[in-house]
Enzyme design. Sequence first.
Site, short mmCIF file in Angstrom:
data_model
loop_
_atom_site.label_atom_id
_atom_site.label_comp_id
_atom_site.label_asym_id
_atom_site.label_seq_id
_atom_site.Cartn_x
_atom_site.Cartn_y
_atom_site.Cartn_z
N ARG A 41 25.00 29.22 52.76
CA ARG A 41 26.11 28.62 53.50
C ARG A 41 25.71 28.22 54.92
NH1 ARG A 41 31.37 32.13 51.58
NH2 ARG A 41 32.08 30.63 50.02
N LYS A 206 38.00 38.40 36.73
CA LYS A 206 39.44 38.46 36.42
C LYS A 206 40.02 37.18 35.85
CE LYS A 206 41.20 41.83 39.74
NZ LYS A 206 41.91 41.81 41.03
N GLY A 356 30.76 30.93 45.53
CA GLY A 356 29.77 31.74 46.20
C GLY A 356 28.93 32.56 45.23
N GLY A 380 36.89 29.81 45.72
CA GLY A 380 38.33 29.56 45.63
C GLY A 380 38.67 28.12 45.97
C1 3PG Z 1 34.78 32.60 50.50
O1 3PG Z 1 33.84 33.37 50.62
O2 3PG Z 1 35.32 32.37 49.40
C2 3PG Z 1 35.26 31.84 51.69
O3 3PG Z 1 34.44 32.08 52.78
C3 3PG Z 1 36.69 32.20 51.99
O4 3PG Z 1 36.79 33.56 52.25
P1 3PG Z 1 38.13 34.33 51.95
O5 3PG Z 1 38.31 34.33 50.46
O6 3PG Z 1 37.99 35.69 52.53
O7 3PG Z 1 39.25 33.54 52.62
#
Ligand code: 3PG
Length: 399
Positions: A41, A206, A356, A380
């Site tokens: 990242r 999940k 990720g 997400g």
């Molecule tokens: C992630 O790792 O998915 C992003 O950096 C967002 O992080 P978060 O899910 O804690 O908002």
Amino acid sequence: MSIRNLDDLLAEGVSGRRVLVRADLNVPLDKQTGEITDDGRIRAVLPTLSALVQAGAKVVVCSHLGRPKGAPDPQFSLRPVAGRLGELLGASVAFAEDTVGDSARSTVAELADGQVALLENLRFNKGETSKDDAERGAFADQLAALGDAYVDDAFGAVHRKHASVHDVPARLPHFAGRLVLREVEVLSRLTGSPERPYVVVLGGSKVSDKLAVIEALLPTVDRLLIGGGMCFTFLKAQGHEVGTSLLEKDMVETCRNLMERAPGKIMLPVDVVAADAFAPDAAHDTVPADGIPSHRLGLDIGPETVAGFAAALSQAKTIFWNGPMGVFEMAAFANGTRGVAEAITKADAFSVVGGGDSAAAVRALGLDESSFGHISTGGGASLEYLEGKTLPGIAALEN
Ligand code: 3PG
Ligand code: MG
């Protein structure tokens, strides 16, 4: 889409201007040593930062790391990230001990043209993630005061309605960075009219996390391959016993409905690697998916499943993959993820890896990143994009 991007900002001229860049530097850290275990990242945001540096901007980078609870928490400090960012940029990066306080203000004030500063973790401040518009706004005011223009290059966080993502762009001239632009271009190819067959591979732990994206994708995809921890709830819905595997009991009925709604589209494992315990050295065997012993838990998909998934992938023209197939961090349970990843690289398809964990798996398993069409930095965020949801960070750039 009426989003101005980095080139528009560069065309205006940025020399001597303070440019606040929201990056997603939320990198995984080793629990023991605190070292950065995957810097993907950080590398992903370099094109934007380098362009600004070269153009002589005073570059003020901000990010979150982990999920601290609105107050400073040393284990989530961005300090190590500043070090790594400096190495990759080949220039020292000034680090502010706070996000919008005295340290941040003086660090920014001292920046020379073409220099980079990193502010401390945004989430050390309650206002960043607050659900209260006024509280978020007050923090956004302080953050916006540190820049003359705002660039969002934090694709991994565009699905969060947070101050740095959603409220700062309302206060400053705002632009999409190179990474955000590329991510949106690539993902829009998947939501537009993807070349067929379009095969999606989903894993991770999940079903409940993935339900919305499954619902959204089911009418669109030709094949949906399901592995990872979430497959056991589907196997249960098929009538199989899953031993002590991960199971979301309240999702079994939902899984049954999904399979009935799209007969033949969802492919589940036919064999799994079942272990005595969740441990790297646990005793384990490959068993048929309908023969998981009652005292064992599935930690990976089996070789027959990998072969079946690989056959489906070899036909594909478009592939999206999110979520590991097993506990790839443990060598004994990494074969499923490796096999599926290799099958994706071999397919003559446009392939997108989202998330990720899957991106980290690609690198941890030593696979060639360039053999995938695109590796998204957002987990997400990429799923919510594919669901067709409005992403607060993208919407804010459009206004
Ligand atoms: C992630 O790792 O998915 C992003 O950096 C967002 O992080 P978060 O899910 O804690 O908002
Ligand atoms: Mg996440």
